[in-house]
Design a protein around this motif. Sequence first.
Motif, mmCIF file in Angstrom:
data_model
loop_
_atom_site.group_PDB
_atom_site.id
_atom_site.type_symbol
_atom_site.label_atom_id
_atom_site.label_comp_id
_atom_site.label_asym_id
_atom_site.label_seq_id
_atom_site.Cartn_x
_atom_site.Cartn_y
_atom_site.Cartn_z
ATOM 1 N N UNK A 1 0.843 -1.195 0.000
ATOM 2 C CA UNK A 1 0.000 0.000 0.000
ATOM 3 C C UNK A 1 0.880 1.248 0.000
ATOM 4 N N UNK A 2 0.794 2.085 -1.013
ATOM 5 C CA UNK A 2 1.465 3.391 -0.889
ATOM 6 C C UNK A 2 0.763 4.217 0.192
ATOM 7 N N UNK A 3 1.548 4.750 1.108
ATOM 8 C CA UNK A 3 1.018 5.606 2.173
ATOM 9 C C UNK A 3 1.168 7.049 1.712
ATOM 10 N N UNK A 4 0.039 7.694 1.419
ATOM 11 C CA UNK A 4 0.093 9.032 0.832
ATOM 12 C C UNK A 4 0.167 10.098 1.925
ATOM 13 N N UNK A 5 -0.084 11.330 1.561
ATOM 14 C CA UNK A 5 -0.011 12.451 2.486
ATOM 15 C C UNK A 5 0.342 13.700 1.711
ATOM 16 N N UNK A 6 0.425 14.793 2.416
ATOM 17 C CA UNK A 6 0.658 16.068 1.765
ATOM 18 C C UNK A 6 2.130 16.349 1.520
ATOM 19 N N UNK A 7 2.411 17.099 0.456
ATOM 20 C CA UNK A 7 3.753 17.607 0.185
ATOM 21 C C UNK A 7 3.620 19.071 -0.202
ATOM 22 N N UNK A 8 4.742 19.772 -0.284
ATOM 23 C CA UNK A 8 4.681 21.182 -0.660
ATOM 24 C C UNK A 8 5.895 21.537 -1.507
ATOM 25 N N UNK A 9 5.736 22.574 -2.288
ATOM 26 C CA UNK A 9 6.813 23.070 -3.129
ATOM 27 C C UNK A 9 7.366 24.367 -2.542
ATOM 28 N N UNK A 10 8.679 24.475 -2.532
ATOM 29 C CA UNK A 10 9.305 25.711 -2.117
ATOM 30 C C UNK A 10 9.240 26.744 -3.231
ATOM 31 N N UNK A 11 9.529 27.970 -2.890
ATOM 32 C CA UNK A 11 9.491 29.041 -3.895
ATOM 33 C C UNK A 11 10.754 28.996 -4.744
#
Length: 454
Positions: free
Chosen positions: A201-211
Amino acid sequence: MKKLFTALLSLSVACAYAQDADSVTIRRIFNESLANGKSYEWLRHLTKKVGPRLSGSEGAQKAVDWTKQIMEEQGFDRVFLQDVMVPHWVRGAKEEAFIRNGKQKITVPIAALGGSVATAPKGVEAGIIEVKSFPELRAMSPDKVKGKIVFFNRPMDPTKINTFEAYGGAVDQRANGATEAAKLGAVGAIVRSMTNVHDDFPHVGGMRYGTGVALIPTAAISTNGADLLSKSLAENPNLTFYFKQNCETLPDAKSYNVVGEIKGSEKPDEIIVVGGHLDSWDLAEGAHDDGAGCVQSIDVLRIMKTLGIKPKHTIRAVMFMNEENGLRGGVQYADQAKKNNEKHLAAVESDNGGFTPRGFGIVGTPEQRAKVMPWKPLLAPYGLTDIGAGSGGADIGPLAQLGTVLFGFKPDSQRYFDYHHTTADRFETVSQRELELGTASMAALIYLLDQHGL
């Protein structure tokens, strides 16, 4: 001296009487939850009839409508919605991925991380660089990384007894891996799932991009897939990796926090909150994360009404929206509390799963924590022994700026990351008894906070 002794004796008798009365009420709370609790059947409906509830989705709106209806049916004094604009990210068609090792093509399970961009329509295939840390990656020459896919493969530390501590030691890869890889010219990022379980099972979640960096597609790979990829790379560093994902970010959508309350009989303008977050990741029923916390919180208020406990302070159950990929519900709730000059004495959050209760983490001053310590003998018979300084909860965190004391409900942590952010987070993984013990634990704490304050 005789008068002082008499006064001290009277005080001691009064304290003992109060403790006896509290003990009786707490026993009644546990009896009601374990014999007549509603949280388990409510969780069944939320997971099976409503299902996944990512912010901005149809499922999230169904959850808002249903929890509002449930609280109205329980006859709470006031039930209302609180507007909040939320991110609206959609996964699109199922992802594809494979390892190309010579003439071999080996399929592996991946899932786009929340907030990621899509690949090109035909996907992306490139050489792959395995790293275990950001310092290791930063030490590499940009020429070595440019045009490659970076594979972040640091596992959660299995020696940590508290699995949330292990999670905290690995999750930076998921949150910031894309940014660090893009700085060196990578064309994609693959992140090992945040779990110690070896599964598909891939365990997902949030990510973010830097400027100021390229937005590169980023996905979680299952732990079995990560182990296979690492082994294959050790045997053939020149293999390539292919993945395709179809996600996109749509304009922000209107959603809601759902709030139900019982008015205080003596201090109605002073509020104690109990809550969880209503949204879940799109691949999951969200039973442990955080359907459990939501239905427990609603049942706390139901139990108080059923037992005829008339709180001194206003008690609110809050279903926060958008904890998973933005925390906008928690921020909006705190902003509105400040705007309305509301006084929040304490807030309790359940967002660690519906497992066996162990205690509460407290975010407050030493004096406030000291006020709670005399309650430990009342709670210990129910397995609530881990009480002291700790964390509160993401959704209630913004209330700290208003001077609110925060309490994080702490169930046993050992199995939480077996299910966290995956299709495995289903209703069937929740024990009715453990869930109802958690409901009663929070109700007991709310009762003590209301009776004795901080």
